[in-house]
Design a protein around this motif. Structure first.
Motif, PDB file in Angstrom:
ATOM      1  N   ARG A 277       1.160  68.952  39.232  1.00  0.00           N
ATOM      2  CA  ARG A 277       2.140  69.818  39.901  1.00  0.00           C
ATOM      3  C   ARG A 277       1.960  71.257  39.452  1.00  0.00           C
ATOM      4  O   ARG A 277       1.884  72.171  40.271  1.00  0.00           O
ATOM      5  N   THR A 282      -0.977  68.948  44.827  1.00  0.00           N
ATOM      6  CA  THR A 282       0.160  68.116  45.252  1.00  0.00           C
ATOM      7  C   THR A 282      -0.261  66.715  45.666  1.00  0.00           C
ATOM      8  O   THR A 282       0.536  65.786  45.584  1.00  0.00           O
ATOM      9  N   LYS A 286       1.563  63.504  43.917  1.00  0.00           N
ATOM     10  CA  LYS A 286       2.312  62.460  44.623  1.00  0.00           C
ATOM     11  C   LYS A 286       1.798  61.074  44.261  1.00  0.00           C
ATOM     12  O   LYS A 286       2.578  60.143  44.095  1.00  0.00           O
ATOM     13  N   ASN A 322      11.804  60.438  41.351  1.00  0.00           N
ATOM     14  CA  ASN A 322      10.450  60.435  41.919  1.00  0.00           C
ATOM     15  C   ASN A 322      10.475  60.098  43.410  1.00  0.00           C
ATOM     16  O   ASN A 322       9.795  60.752  44.203  1.00  0.00           O
ATOM     17  N   LEU A 326       9.336  62.270  46.542  1.00  0.00           N
ATOM     18  CA  LEU A 326       8.379  61.720  47.511  1.00  0.00           C
ATOM     19  C   LEU A 326       9.012  61.558  48.900  1.00  0.00           C
ATOM     20  O   LEU A 326       8.382  61.039  49.818  1.00  0.00           O
TER      21      LEU A 326
END
Ligand SMILES: [Zn+2]
Length: 368
Positions: A277, A282, A286, A322, A326
């Protein structure tokens, strides 16, 4: 050479003898020492002394049924296809698996994604262990106090030798903090240094795990494994993202092989996500956030908490945060509800409670 020339040659006594020799003696005979005049016969005799040609000829004689019927187009005949020259295999010892690794608690619970990622990591790590250590040029003036880190000396719990460790300075003040507690500092990524690595034996673990003792049996097998495989890396004070991720993967590998814990692995994936991050990657971020959430989901079902400094509530919160990051709001709400629904947490873990409520409210307002 045309067909008639070949038929003539096959009637030649020397050539016939040579073919019989191939059948009787097999592929290997001393290299051809034919010194006659250059001719088709000389060429053929020379070729019949070649190990690959002899093997091919033997293949034809031994399994005639494999020969396909001739076609009108030119048949694709290639000696090379069945008699590949020997590929020289580098003299590399494949790393032996750890002596009797413990049964993984995740063995049945982990989904295919985690398994395939683990497999990828395992392959990379074993390849690395089989290769000579990379040479990293380190300029002397770089091995000093930086603005953010310093070098400490620790005793490695596995090889019991002294090793240098790069630590982050305690006084650093974060500029911002994300919902999942990832801290941002100006011009510095502290998560590059989370993994401590022994420069003598290559043992790697998260900073809060590194000095902890293992059970004697586990330590012995880890030590044996490290002495047989090359995990040593040159000491560097300043890490880049790639180096840091390699160290995380090494730590994941040791965890998986020697003390499998979904909770500890989830913690490693979380920080790998943070490394990415802060570095602006990215896609990888993820991927790692998802692994972290999935492993914590497995862990809170099966493992006893706290794991290191992580409580079950923190693990639950992290799963929620998280999934929120997401954009899987349904799953996020499910886990955050478990925090908000536990009224004890309002007093025992007020910050976690408040943060869970904040995210939950964000989700609710987005759904409106
Ligand atoms: Zn060591």
């Amino acid at each position: 050479m045309n067909k008639n020339e070949l038929i003539m040659l096959l009637r030649d006594a020397d050539v016939r003898k040579k073919i019989i020799e191939v059948v009787r003696l097999g592929a290997k005979i001393p290299a051809s020492n034919f010194t006659g005049q250059p001719s088709l016969k000389a060429d053929l005799l020379f070729l019949l002394a070649d190990e690959d040609i002899r093997k091919e000829l033997l293949n034809i004689l031994r399994s005639p049924e494999k020969i396909s019927a001739p076609t009108t187009s030119a048949p694709k005949v290639s000696v090379q296809t069945t008699t590949q020259p020997k590929i020289s295999v580098p003299n590399v010892q494949p790393p032996k698996p750890a002596a009797q690794p413990q049964k993984s608690v995740m063995a049945n619970g982990a989904d295919m994604d985690i398994k395939s990622l683990r497999e990828k990591i395992r392959n990379r790590i074993t390849q690395r262990a089989a290769a000579p250590p990379p040479t990293v040029e380190v300029k002397q003036e770089e091995i000093t106090d930086t603005n953010f880190t310093y070098i400490a000396e620790k005793v490695c719990p596995i090889c019991e030798e002294k090793t240098r460790i790069v630590q982050c300075k305690a006084r650093l003040v974060a500029d911002t903090r994300d919902v999942d507690f990832c801290m941002h500092y100006k011009d510095f990524n502290p998560y590059l240094y989370t993994i401590w690595v022994c420069e003598k034996c290559g043992y790697a673990a998260e900073d809060n795990r590194f000095l902890d003792r293992y059970a004697d049996r586990v330590r012995k097998s880890l030590r044996e494994f490290l002495s047989q495989n090359n995990f040593r890396t040159p000491f560097v004070e300043i890490r880049d993202v790639e180096t840091a991720l390699t160290f995380y993967e090494t730590a994941l590998y040791f965890n998986e092989e020697f003390e499998p814990s979904a909770g500890r692995q989830a913690g490693l994936y979380q920080k790998m996500a943070w490394v990415c991050r802060i570095a602006g990657d990215t896609v990888k971020e993820k991927e790692y956030l998802l692994k972290c959430a999935e492993l914590y989901e497995i862990s809170i079902d099966k493992e006893r908490y706290p794991i290191g400094k992580v409580s079950d509530n923190f693990a639950m919160y992290t799963i929620g945060a998280n999934y929120f990051l997401l954009k899987d709001f349904e799953k996020a709400a499910k886990y955050l509800n478990m925090i908000i629904g536990n009224s004890n947490l309002r007093s025992t873990a007020p910050k976690l409670y408040e943060k869970a409520r904040d995210i939950w409210q964000d989700i609710r307002s987005m759904r409106k």
